[in-house]
Design an enzyme around this catalytic site. Structure first.
Site, PDB file in Angstrom:
ATOM      1  N   ARG A  72      51.182  76.517  61.015  1.00 43.75           N
ATOM      2  CA  ARG A  72      51.273  75.128  60.563  1.00 43.75           C
ATOM      3  C   ARG A  72      51.291  75.055  59.030  1.00 43.75           C
ATOM      4  O   ARG A  72      51.788  74.111  58.453  1.00 43.75           O
ATOM      5  CB  ARG A  72      50.103  74.302  61.116  1.00 43.75           C
ATOM      6  CG  ARG A  72      50.378  72.791  61.044  1.00 43.75           C
ATOM      7  CD  ARG A  72      49.281  71.939  61.644  1.00 43.75           C
ATOM      8  NE  ARG A  72      48.089  71.929  60.847  1.00 43.75           N
ATOM      9  CZ  ARG A  72      46.876  72.313  61.266  1.00 43.75           C
ATOM     10  NH1 ARG A  72      46.703  72.746  62.509  1.00 43.75           N
ATOM     11  NH2 ARG A  72      45.839  72.284  60.471  1.00 43.75           N
ATOM     12  N   ASP A 115      67.659  59.067  51.176  1.00 43.29           N
ATOM     13  CA  ASP A 115      68.183  59.768  52.347  1.00 43.29           C
ATOM     14  C   ASP A 115      69.604  60.205  52.002  1.00 43.29           C
ATOM     15  O   ASP A 115      70.515  59.393  51.895  1.00 43.29           O
ATOM     16  CB  ASP A 115      68.159  58.817  53.559  1.00 43.29           C
ATOM     17  CG  ASP A 115      68.613  59.495  54.850  1.00 43.29           C
ATOM     18  OD1 ASP A 115      69.359  60.491  54.774  1.00 43.29           O
ATOM     19  OD2 ASP A 115      68.249  59.001  55.935  1.00 43.29           O
ATOM     20  N   LYS A 134      72.501  67.019  61.096  1.00 38.94           N
ATOM     21  CA  LYS A 134      73.863  66.571  60.801  1.00 38.94           C
ATOM     22  C   LYS A 134      74.633  67.639  60.009  1.00 38.94           C
ATOM     23  O   LYS A 134      74.818  68.732  60.503  1.00 38.94           O
ATOM     24  CB  LYS A 134      73.799  65.235  60.066  1.00 38.94           C
ATOM     25  CG  LYS A 134      72.783  64.232  60.661  1.00 38.94           C
ATOM     26  CD  LYS A 134      73.193  63.731  62.033  1.00 38.94           C
ATOM     27  CE  LYS A 134      72.095  62.934  62.723  1.00 38.94           C
ATOM     28  NZ  LYS A 134      71.535  61.833  61.987  1.00 38.94           N
ATOM     29  N   TYR A 153      69.865  53.619  58.317  1.00 38.10           N
ATOM     30  CA  TYR A 153      69.911  54.185  59.663  1.00 38.10           C
ATOM     31  C   TYR A 153      68.975  53.358  60.561  1.00 38.10           C
ATOM     32  O   TYR A 153      67.870  52.989  60.149  1.00 38.10           O
ATOM     33  CB  TYR A 153      69.441  55.632  59.564  1.00 38.10           C
ATOM     34  CG  TYR A 153      69.485  56.404  60.850  1.00 38.10           C
ATOM     35  CD1 TYR A 153      70.684  56.784  61.408  1.00 38.10           C
ATOM     36  CD2 TYR A 153      68.316  56.779  61.487  1.00 38.10           C
ATOM     37  CE1 TYR A 153      70.720  57.508  62.588  1.00 38.10           C
ATOM     38  CE2 TYR A 153      68.335  57.509  62.664  1.00 38.10           C
ATOM     39  CZ  TYR A 153      69.546  57.869  63.203  1.00 38.10           C
ATOM     40  OH  TYR A 153      69.582  58.593  64.363  1.00 38.10           O
TER      41      TYR A 153
END
Ligand SMILES: *Cc1c(COP(=O)(O)O)cnc(C)c1O
Length: 392
Positions: free
Chosen positions: A55, A182, A207, A109
């Site tokens: 982690r 973004d 993407k 988005y």
């Protein structure tokens, strides 16, 4: 070093034991041990670098994070389980020691809008929505609301509007707010927001960067001043990407600049063709000289590089006609994603903006006849043939 060179070299070929692997292997170990417990103690105490628990750090993820940091010219990066996780962590990093108010672009988005409304708002973080291409409106919203954070997309989804990032970064900085960008649609080939003054950059790795439709992932790339708090948040909350996905993303990024060059060229030709079709009411593409943000586009993006996303409206169409058009497509994939090697079409009303209320969709200019095309690397002749038979 240029981005094409970084894409194939950055992050790789770390010395492990004696031999150096040419590409980074997938490390699946959840925890690590050392010859001496004292060493592990120092690693836990962050006195010396090293791996202790997955982690906190993972060698495969670290290689991808180094690569992403290099591509975006940042100070550090965090690879996350999805683009949405990346957005949540970027916003949390920005707001942790700032005023709990966000000035956000009103064209984002769909899931990002929902995150602000259904997670941040109930937690006491108010959002003021603004047209990010209207500089005076952004200036006013920042002055009136004194936000801790300004949130925008480099190229808005799905109408492909472009805000003046450098001037918005200056405004945010002067007001003590962090600018979170973004950069999924534009990619670091088109623009590197940290170079223009942004504080945190977000990607959906799902993407363009992975590019083959086989990864769900996200990333936050940060400037120097947020690197420490981003990592601290991640160590506590654990939004980390799986090492297999990190490996696939690195593999994808090596050919990304090549793919993207072709995708942008293809998109230019497809956009021109669409604009000449009688069955098409309107085309949205940043190369259009009549684009409302043409001046910013010229300033902000490299010459002749307008991205590979196109939106268009079918003439005299509502949902049944749009479904009919989509059902006729044989090559273009009707998938809820973008940026892959293959061309994809998406219906925002049904997919990306499904959870946005019809009224808000209308306000955003997203009509029931609007489609979004992500242009791939196929021959444009074949893409156009497929679109032509479906429009007919
Ligand atoms: C897809 C997308 C996201 C969300 O990413 P996931 O990997 O699906 O979580 C965020 N922003 C933009 C612009 C996107 O296209």
């Amino acid at each position: 070093m240029k981005i094409e060179t970084k894409a194939v070299h950055a992050g790789d070929r770390k010395k492990s034991s004696v031999a150096i692997p040419v590409t980074t292997p997938i490390y699946t170990a959840a925890s690590y041990i050392y010859e001496e417990v004292d060493t592990l103690d120092k690693v836990f105490g962050r006195e010396i670098p090293g791996d202790s628990y997955a982690r906190y750090e993972n060698p495969t993820n670290r290689a991808l994070e180094e690569l992403l940091t290099s591509l975006e010219n940042g100070a550090s990066a965090l690879a996350c389980a999805s683009g949405m996780t990346a957005i949540q962590f970027a916003l949390t990093t920005a707001l942790i020691d700032r005023r709990k108010h966000i000035v956000a672009a009103n064209a984002l988005y769909g899931a990002t809008i929902r995150m602000l409304q259904s997670i941040f708002e109930p937690l006491g973080v108010e959002t003021t929505w603004v047209d990010i291409s209207d500089f005076a409106a952004v200036e006013k919203a920042i002055a009136e609301n004194k936000p801790g954070c300004v949130l925008m997309e480099t190229i808005s989804n799905p109408l492909l509007r472009v805000g003046d990032m450098q001037r918005i970064a200056d405004l945010a900085r002067a007001a003590g707010a962090a600018l979170v960008v973004d950069n999924t649609f534009a990619t670091p080939v088109m623009v590197r927001p940290l170079e223009l003054g942004a504080h945190l950059v977000v990607h959906s790795l799902t993407k363009y960067l992975s590019g083959h439709g086989d990864v769900l992932g996200g990333a936050v790339i940060s400037d120097e001043s947020h690197a420490e708090s981003l990592r601290a948040l991640s160590r506590t909350s654990g939004p980390v990407l799986g090492p297999f996905e990190s490996y696939l993303t690195m593999r994808g990024i090596k050919t990304f600049p090549l793919r993207f060059e072709r995708q942008c060229q293809n998109a230019c030709r497809v956009a021109q063709w669409l604009a000449a079709q009688p069955g098409i009411a309107r085309v949205y593409y940043p190369a259009d000289p009549k684009h409302p943000d043409a001046e910013v586009i010229r300033k902000q993006f490299p010459e002749n590089c307008f991205g590979a996303m196109i939106s268009f409206e079918l003439k005299d169409a509502a949902q049944p006609e749009v479904f009919c058009f989509m059902d006729k497509l044989k090559l273009v994939v009707r998938a809820t994603s973008l940026g892959d090697v293959h061309t994809m079409v998406l219906y925002p009303t049904m997919a990306s903006h499904r959870d946005v209320s019809p009224k808000q969709r209308q306000r955003m200019g997203i009509g029931d006849n609007l489609l979004r095309l992500s242009v791939g690397i196929e021959s444009t002749d074949d893409i156009i043939d497929d679109l032509a038979q479906a429009i007919a």
